[in-house]
Scaffold this motif. Structure first.
Motif, PDB file in Angstrom:
ATOM      1  N   ARG A  30      30.723 -56.289  32.473  1.00  0.00           N
ATOM      2  CA  ARG A  30      31.102 -54.951  31.998  1.00  0.00           C
ATOM      3  C   ARG A  30      30.144 -53.882  32.507  1.00  0.00           C
ATOM      4  NH1 ARG A  30      32.613 -56.432  25.743  1.00  0.00           N
ATOM      5  NH2 ARG A  30      34.376 -57.774  26.256  1.00  0.00           N
ATOM      6  N   GLU A  31      28.849 -54.147  32.377  1.00  0.00           N
ATOM      7  CA  GLU A  31      27.850 -53.183  32.838  1.00  0.00           C
ATOM      8  C   GLU A  31      27.890 -53.038  34.352  1.00  0.00           C
ATOM      9  OE1 GLU A  31      25.276 -50.270  33.124  1.00  0.00           O
ATOM     10  OE2 GLU A  31      26.152 -50.983  31.252  1.00  0.00           O
ATOM     11  N   ILE A  32      28.083 -54.144  35.059  1.00  0.00           N
ATOM     12  CA  ILE A  32      28.169 -54.095  36.517  1.00  0.00           C
ATOM     13  C   ILE A  32      29.351 -53.253  36.959  1.00  0.00           C
ATOM     14  CG2 ILE A  32      28.589 -55.469  38.587  1.00  0.00           C
ATOM     15  CD1 ILE A  32      27.023 -57.758  37.147  1.00  0.00           C
ATOM     16  N   ILE A  33      30.509 -53.451  36.356  1.00  0.00           N
ATOM     17  CA  ILE A  33      31.711 -52.687  36.723  1.00  0.00           C
ATOM     18  C   ILE A  33      31.520 -51.207  36.405  1.00  0.00           C
ATOM     19  CG2 ILE A  33      34.164 -52.339  36.204  1.00  0.00           C
ATOM     20  CD1 ILE A  33      34.311 -55.438  35.862  1.00  0.00           C
ATOM     21  N   ARG A  34      30.937 -50.882  35.256  1.00  0.00           N
ATOM     22  CA  ARG A  34      30.673 -49.480  34.909  1.00  0.00           C
ATOM     23  C   ARG A  34      29.720 -48.824  35.907  1.00  0.00           C
ATOM     24  NH1 ARG A  34      30.082 -51.575  29.247  1.00  0.00           N
ATOM     25  NH2 ARG A  34      32.058 -51.133  28.260  1.00  0.00           N
ATOM     26  N   ARG A  35      28.638 -49.539  36.252  1.00  0.00           N
ATOM     27  CA  ARG A  35      27.649 -49.007  37.201  1.00  0.00           C
ATOM     28  C   ARG A  35      28.281 -48.779  38.570  1.00  0.00           C
ATOM     29  NH1 ARG A  35      24.971 -52.018  40.647  1.00  0.00           N
ATOM     30  NH2 ARG A  35      25.051 -53.910  39.367  1.00  0.00           N
ATOM     31  N   ARG A  36      29.039 -49.757  39.042  1.00  0.00           N
ATOM     32  CA  ARG A  36      29.680 -49.625  40.355  1.00  0.00           C
ATOM     33  C   ARG A  36      30.701 -48.488  40.365  1.00  0.00           C
ATOM     34  NH1 ARG A  36      28.620 -52.674  45.015  1.00  0.00           N
ATOM     35  NH2 ARG A  36      27.208 -54.343  44.444  1.00  0.00           N
ATOM     36  N   ALA A  37      31.453 -48.322  39.282  1.00  0.00           N
ATOM     37  CA  ALA A  37      32.431 -47.232  39.194  1.00  0.00           C
ATOM     38  C   ALA A  37      31.731 -45.880  39.288  1.00  0.00           C
ATOM     39  CB  ALA A  37      33.238 -47.339  37.902  1.00  0.00           C
ATOM     40  N   ALA A  38      30.584 -45.750  38.633  1.00  0.00           N
ATOM     41  CA  ALA A  38      29.821 -44.502  38.691  1.00  0.00           C
ATOM     42  C   ALA A  38      29.316 -44.227  40.104  1.00  0.00           C
ATOM     43  CB  ALA A  38      28.641 -44.561  37.711  1.00  0.00           C
ATOM     44  N   GLU A  39      29.159 -45.279  40.903  1.00  0.00           N
ATOM     45  CA  GLU A  39      28.713 -45.143  42.284  1.00  0.00           C
ATOM     46  C   GLU A  39      29.880 -44.961  43.261  1.00  0.00           C
ATOM     47  OE1 GLU A  39      26.511 -48.742  42.901  1.00  0.00           O
ATOM     48  OE2 GLU A  39      24.845 -48.107  41.639  1.00  0.00           O
ATOM     49  N   GLY A  40      31.107 -44.904  42.728  1.00  0.00           N
ATOM     50  CA  GLY A  40      32.271 -44.672  43.579  1.00  0.00           C
ATOM     51  C   GLY A  40      33.008 -45.924  44.031  1.00  0.00           C
ATOM     52  N   TRP A  41      32.643 -47.080  43.493  1.00  0.00           N
ATOM     53  CA  TRP A  41      33.295 -48.334  43.854  1.00  0.00           C
ATOM     54  C   TRP A  41      34.488 -48.600  42.946  1.00  0.00           C
ATOM     55  CZ3 TRP A  41      31.939 -51.057  48.122  1.00  0.00           C
ATOM     56  CH2 TRP A  41      30.698 -50.772  48.696  1.00  0.00           C
ATOM     57  N   HIS A  42      35.495 -49.272  43.476  1.00  0.00           N
ATOM     58  CA  HIS A  42      36.679 -49.698  42.724  1.00  0.00           C
ATOM     59  C   HIS A  42      36.606 -51.206  42.544  1.00  0.00           C
ATOM     60  CE1 HIS A  42      40.858 -50.267  41.568  1.00  0.00           C
ATOM     61  NE2 HIS A  42      40.946 -51.177  42.514  1.00  0.00           N
ATOM     62  N   TYR A  43      36.767 -51.689  41.302  1.00  0.00           N
ATOM     63  CA  TYR A  43      36.785 -53.124  41.045  1.00  0.00           C
ATOM     64  C   TYR A  43      38.086 -53.686  41.601  1.00  0.00           C
ATOM     65  CZ  TYR A  43      37.380 -57.501  38.556  1.00  0.00           C
ATOM     66  OH  TYR A  43      37.618 -58.814  38.248  1.00  0.00           O
ATOM     67  N   ALA A  44      37.997 -54.677  42.496  1.00  0.00           N
ATOM     68  CA  ALA A  44      39.185 -55.215  43.163  1.00  0.00           C
ATOM     69  C   ALA A  44      39.565 -56.611  42.679  1.00  0.00           C
ATOM     70  CB  ALA A  44      38.962 -55.247  44.673  1.00  0.00           C
ATOM     71  N   GLY A  45      38.666 -57.298  41.989  1.00  0.00           N
ATOM     72  CA  GLY A  45      38.982 -58.642  41.506  1.00  0.00           C
ATOM     73  C   GLY A  45      37.745 -59.511  41.467  1.00  0.00           C
ATOM     74  N   SER A  46      37.967 -60.812  41.241  1.00  0.00           N
ATOM     75  CA  SER A  46      36.845 -61.742  41.186  1.00  0.00           C
ATOM     76  C   SER A  46      37.224 -63.060  41.844  1.00  0.00           C
ATOM     77  CB  SER A  46      36.410 -61.987  39.742  1.00  0.00           C
ATOM     78  OG  SER A  46      37.450 -62.611  39.019  1.00  0.00           O
ATOM     79  N   VAL A  47      36.180 -63.787  42.267  1.00  0.00           N
ATOM     80  CA  VAL A  47      36.361 -65.075  42.922  1.00  0.00           C
ATOM     81  C   VAL A  47      35.381 -66.062  42.296  1.00  0.00           C
ATOM     82  CG1 VAL A  47      36.236 -66.309  45.115  1.00  0.00           C
ATOM     83  CG2 VAL A  47      36.916 -63.899  45.087  1.00  0.00           C
ATOM     84  N   PRO A  48      35.860 -67.206  41.773  1.00  0.00           N
ATOM     85  CA  PRO A  48      34.914 -68.202  41.272  1.00  0.00           C
ATOM     86  C   PRO A  48      34.170 -68.824  42.450  1.00  0.00           C
ATOM     87  CG  PRO A  48      37.177 -69.015  41.092  1.00  0.00           C
ATOM     88  CD  PRO A  48      37.246 -67.609  41.589  1.00  0.00           C
TER      89      PRO A  48
END
Length: 67
Positions: A30-48
């Motif tokens: 959650r914190e990683i996605i919030r931080r990346r969004a603030a930096e202009g990144w879009h969450y695209a998915g995840s890979v195990p």
């Protein structure tokens, strides 16, 4: 398009699930996605990326994109 990955570990020491066995939880994503969004990144998915023979996922890569 730029693509970056960020590794997240799943903690299996948090207790037991309702149906038996060990319950794994992770809130770090959650914190990683919030931080990346603030930096202009879009969450695209995840890979195990690390998985036990029993099927439990231990680590995932979060995938981020931006122009």
């Amino acid at each position: 398009m730029q693509v970056e990955f960020e590794r997240v570990s799943v903690d299996y020491g948090t207790g037991y699930s309702f149906f038996g066995g060990i319950k794994g939880e992770s809130f770090a994503h959650r914190e990683i996605i919030r931080r990346r969004a603030a930096e202009g990144w879009h969450y695209a998915g995840s890979v195990p990326v690390v998985q036990r023979s029993s099927g439990y996922i231990e680590e995932i890569d979060l995938v981020f994109e931006r122009e």
